[in-house]
Design a protein around this motif. Structure first.
Motif, PDB file in Angstrom:
ATOM      1  N   SER A  16     110.646  30.316  63.791  1.00  0.00           N
ATOM      2  CA  SER A  16     109.461  31.095  63.425  1.00  0.00           C
ATOM      3  C   SER A  16     109.851  32.346  62.652  1.00  0.00           C
ATOM      4  O   SER A  16     109.199  32.712  61.660  1.00  0.00           O
ATOM      5  N   ILE A  17     110.912  33.011  63.096  1.00  0.00           N
ATOM      6  CA  ILE A  17     111.385  34.212  62.399  1.00  0.00           C
ATOM      7  C   ILE A  17     111.909  33.849  61.017  1.00  0.00           C
ATOM      8  O   ILE A  17     111.646  34.546  60.025  1.00  0.00           O
ATOM      9  N   ALA A  18     112.664  32.744  60.937  1.00  0.00           N
ATOM     10  CA  ALA A  18     113.209  32.310  59.648  1.00  0.00           C
ATOM     11  C   ALA A  18     112.096  32.041  58.646  1.00  0.00           C
ATOM     12  O   ALA A  18     112.172  32.447  57.477  1.00  0.00           O
ATOM     13  N   LEU A  19     111.042  31.371  59.099  1.00  0.00           N
ATOM     14  CA  LEU A  19     109.919  31.084  58.207  1.00  0.00           C
ATOM     15  C   LEU A  19     109.156  32.354  57.849  1.00  0.00           C
ATOM     16  O   LEU A  19     108.666  32.507  56.722  1.00  0.00           O
ATOM     17  N   HIS A  20     109.061  33.273  58.807  1.00  0.00           N
ATOM     18  CA  HIS A  20     108.413  34.557  58.544  1.00  0.00           C
ATOM     19  C   HIS A  20     109.125  35.290  57.407  1.00  0.00           C
ATOM     20  O   HIS A  20     108.489  35.744  56.444  1.00  0.00           O
ATOM     21  N   GLU A  21     110.438  35.394  57.519  1.00  0.00           N
ATOM     22  CA  GLU A  21     111.199  36.097  56.483  1.00  0.00           C
ATOM     23  C   GLU A  21     111.186  35.328  55.164  1.00  0.00           C
ATOM     24  O   GLU A  21     111.216  35.926  54.085  1.00  0.00           O
ATOM     25  N   LEU A  22     111.145  34.004  55.244  1.00  0.00           N
ATOM     26  CA  LEU A  22     111.018  33.205  54.023  1.00  0.00           C
ATOM     27  C   LEU A  22     109.692  33.504  53.323  1.00  0.00           C
ATOM     28  O   LEU A  22     109.612  33.508  52.087  1.00  0.00           O
ATOM     29  N   GLY A  23     108.658  33.767  54.130  1.00  0.00           N
ATOM     30  CA  GLY A  23     107.368  34.135  53.561  1.00  0.00           C
ATOM     31  C   GLY A  23     107.425  35.435  52.781  1.00  0.00           C
ATOM     32  O   GLY A  23     106.625  35.651  51.859  1.00  0.00           O
ATOM     33  N   LEU A  77     102.251  27.937  60.400  1.00  0.00           N
ATOM     34  CA  LEU A  77     103.028  27.152  61.359  1.00  0.00           C
ATOM     35  C   LEU A  77     102.216  26.901  62.627  1.00  0.00           C
ATOM     36  O   LEU A  77     102.233  25.794  63.188  1.00  0.00           O
ATOM     37  N   ALA A  78     101.478  27.917  63.083  1.00  0.00           N
ATOM     38  CA  ALA A  78     100.631  27.742  64.266  1.00  0.00           C
ATOM     39  C   ALA A  78      99.557  26.692  64.011  1.00  0.00           C
ATOM     40  O   ALA A  78      99.277  25.854  64.882  1.00  0.00           O
ATOM     41  N   VAL A  79      98.946  26.715  62.820  1.00  0.00           N
ATOM     42  CA  VAL A  79      97.923  25.726  62.483  1.00  0.00           C
ATOM     43  C   VAL A  79      98.517  24.322  62.511  1.00  0.00           C
ATOM     44  O   VAL A  79      97.900  23.382  63.045  1.00  0.00           O
ATOM     45  N   VAL A  80      99.716  24.162  61.944  1.00  0.00           N
ATOM     46  CA  VAL A  80     100.372  22.851  61.938  1.00  0.00           C
ATOM     47  C   VAL A  80     100.662  22.387  63.367  1.00  0.00           C
ATOM     48  O   VAL A  80     100.400  21.225  63.726  1.00  0.00           O
ATOM     49  N   LEU A  81     101.187  23.290  64.190  1.00  0.00           N
ATOM     50  CA  LEU A  81     101.511  22.914  65.575  1.00  0.00           C
ATOM     51  C   LEU A  81     100.249  22.559  66.362  1.00  0.00           C
ATOM     52  O   LEU A  81     100.236  21.589  67.129  1.00  0.00           O
ATOM     53  N   PHE A  82      99.185  23.337  66.184  1.00  0.00           N
ATOM     54  CA  PHE A  82      97.931  23.016  66.870  1.00  0.00           C
ATOM     55  C   PHE A  82      97.354  21.701  66.359  1.00  0.00           C
ATOM     56  O   PHE A  82      96.752  20.936  67.128  1.00  0.00           O
ATOM     57  N   ALA A  83      97.506  21.429  65.056  1.00  0.00           N
ATOM     58  CA  ALA A  83      97.008  20.164  64.505  1.00  0.00           C
ATOM     59  C   ALA A  83      97.756  18.983  65.110  1.00  0.00           C
ATOM     60  O   ALA A  83      97.162  17.955  65.452  1.00  0.00           O
ATOM     61  N   ASN A  94     103.546  31.851  67.620  1.00  0.00           N
ATOM     62  CA  ASN A  94     103.372  32.173  66.209  1.00  0.00           C
ATOM     63  C   ASN A  94     102.066  32.920  65.955  1.00  0.00           C
ATOM     64  O   ASN A  94     102.004  33.763  65.053  1.00  0.00           O
ATOM     65  N   ILE A  95     101.040  32.633  66.724  1.00  0.00           N
ATOM     66  CA  ILE A  95      99.803  33.409  66.610  1.00  0.00           C
ATOM     67  C   ILE A  95     100.081  34.862  66.998  1.00  0.00           C
ATOM     68  O   ILE A  95      99.606  35.800  66.344  1.00  0.00           O
ATOM     69  N   ALA A  96     100.870  35.058  68.062  1.00  0.00           N
ATOM     70  CA  ALA A  96     101.214  36.419  68.488  1.00  0.00           C
ATOM     71  C   ALA A  96     102.004  37.145  67.400  1.00  0.00           C
ATOM     72  O   ALA A  96     101.749  38.329  67.122  1.00  0.00           O
TER      73      ALA A  96
END
Length: 459
Positions: free
Chosen positions: A20-27, A158-164, A380-382
């Motif tokens: 989650s952190i890696a994707l955050h920083e990639l963003g 990422l949260a949307v994908v996981l919830f989906a 990820n929502i948090a």
């Protein structure tokens, strides 16, 4: 709970946090590079560097403590007056000005002025040798906002994908109209017994010879598609003969069931027991037959994932808004030994404990997988909500500064005034320092509470 499964659950949470952190920083990284900003570092974690490689002008690496991450962009703030003078040809005069300001800041401005000076000095280091137009502070306002919102947006996606995956791939556990079990008897509500005694009357379902596996098609002439519909009809028909049309072994047959009048705890629409003024639970008289439904995963429409993410954003925002109060209440439980709010804030330690409990529970593997997906999505929502707080050093603080800078420039343009100097966020370092200290204190309280008085899924 098995220790191995518990540890595996914690490791899954740690890896999930790191991803989650890696994707955050990639963003942050991707739009920064697309807009031409020079990025010196992309790091996952804090502390000593465990691994790093340099590709092009950027060093990519992993650090020892996976509790955050960062990218280092050139020129997060405008240059100091000294560096600007030196860049304009001030030469030695610029150097003398730097020395004079440092002495004045440290002697006359006190501790906070020194912090500002140090922040400006560190920012100047990222500007030296950088291309004039490849710095963050020179970007248009909208590009700065895109870069800073890129990280939280990745967490939301990422949260949307996981919830989906959770709602539409696995499904939601739903009570079906198929009978899961039949009570042999009716145990009085005011007893703690779970087994039948000879004095207990047989349940209406047992008397009517309903069996586990029977699919209920209609009750009292009313077709049913959910177990809630079955329960509603039964509750409202005590001592009345009801025709249960069922399918058993592929054959349709009709059984007559007479619900008995039973005393049950009264609950609200959310299933929470309704209390009297003295704290006791209210009771009500309802029809009862003694059947429990079979539970199975029912896949939901694809839009349920985004809807669940949006609902969680609202819930987490409510907690974050009250964070100081919630943390204070948590600290009180450490002193009084009281029960923690199960819907209150958690540290990463608390999230790890919940993940360990999910992984080591006696539930089927699919149930445990669904639980882990829900925890990671909520994490990820948090991260999304927390990083939008409009305070430095969080992403929301940089967005607020960019918006304020844009508003000032638009105001000047509207009244045909010279453009104002850019907002220098380095001057807000003392406020940033206080925010960081507050976050560390609140984090420490939550970590201690999660060790001493943890929130448990199983009470």
């Amino acid at each position: 709970m098995t220790v191995v499964a518990f540890v595996i659950g914690i490791l899954i949470m740690v890896v999930g946090l790191a991803v989650s952190i890696a994707l955050h920083e990639l963003g942050h990284l991707y739009p920064a590079k697309r807009f031409g900003v020079r990025v010196g570092q992309y790091m996952i974690g804090f502390g000593p560097t465990l691994w790093s490689r340099t590709y092009g002008e950027t060093e990519y690496g992993v650090k020892a403590i996976p509790l955050g991450g960062y990218i280092s962009m050139a020129g997060m703030y405008p240059p100091s007056a000294e560096l600007a003078a030196a860049s304009a040809g001030g030469g030695a005069g610029g150097s003398r000005a730097r020395d004079g300001r440092a002495r004045d800041g440290r002697a006359g401005g006190g501790f906070f002025a020194t912090m500002v000076q140090d922040a400006q000095t560190a920012n100047d280091q990222t500007l030296r040798g950088a291309d004039d137009d490849r710095v963050f502070y020179k970007l248009p306002v909208w590009k700065r906002i895109v870069i800073m919102l890129g990280g939280p947006t990745m967490n939301l996606l990422l949260a949307v994908v996981l919830f989906a995956i959770l709602f539409s791939g696995i499904g939601v556990k739903t009570a079906t109209t198929t009978v899961g079990s039949v009570s042999a008897c009716v145990i009085p509500a005011d007893t703690q017994r779970t087994t039948c005694q000879s004095s207990d009357p047989a349940s209406p379902a047992a008397q009517a010879r309903l069996r586990a596996g029977d699919q209920i098609l209609s009750v009292g002439g009313t077709p049913v598609s959910t177990f809630a519909e079955v329960s509603a009809i039964v509750r409202d028909a005590p001592n009345q003969d009801l025709a249960f049309v069922i399918r058993r072994d592929g054959q349709t047959q009709t059984l007559t069931v007479t619900p008995m009048l039973a005393t049950r705890d009264k609950t609200d629409a959310s299933g929470v027991p309704v209390k009297n003024a003295d704290g006791t639970t209210q009771t009500t008289q309802v029809g009862f037959v003694g059947v429990s439904p079979q539970l199975q995963y029912v896949r939901q429409p694809i839009w349920e994932g985004p809807a669940a993410a949006a609902q969680n954003v609202g819930a987490v925002a409510g907690i974050v808004w009250q964070m100081p109060v919630k943390v204070y209440q948590t600290a009180e439980t450490l002193v009084t030994g009281g029960q923690r709010d199960p819907n209150g804030p958690l540290s990463i330690v608390g999230a790890g404990v919940l993940a360990g409990e999910v992984a080591s529970s006696d539930a089927p593997v699919l149930d445990r997988a669904a639980g882990m997906l829900g925890l990671l999505a909520s994490l990820n929502i948090a991260l999304f909500v927390f990083n939008l707080i409009p305070l430095l050093p969080l992403d929301g603080g940089h967005v607020a500064i960019a918006l304020w800078d844009g508003a000032r420039r638009s105001w000047a343009k509207l009244f045909r005034r010279p453009p104002p100097p850019q907002v220098d966020a380095a001057k807000l370092v003392p406020v940033t320092y206080l925010v960081v200290v507050a976050l560390i204190v609140m984090g420490a309280v939550l970590i201690v509470a999660d060790f001493v008085n943890p929130v448990s899924l199983f009470g």
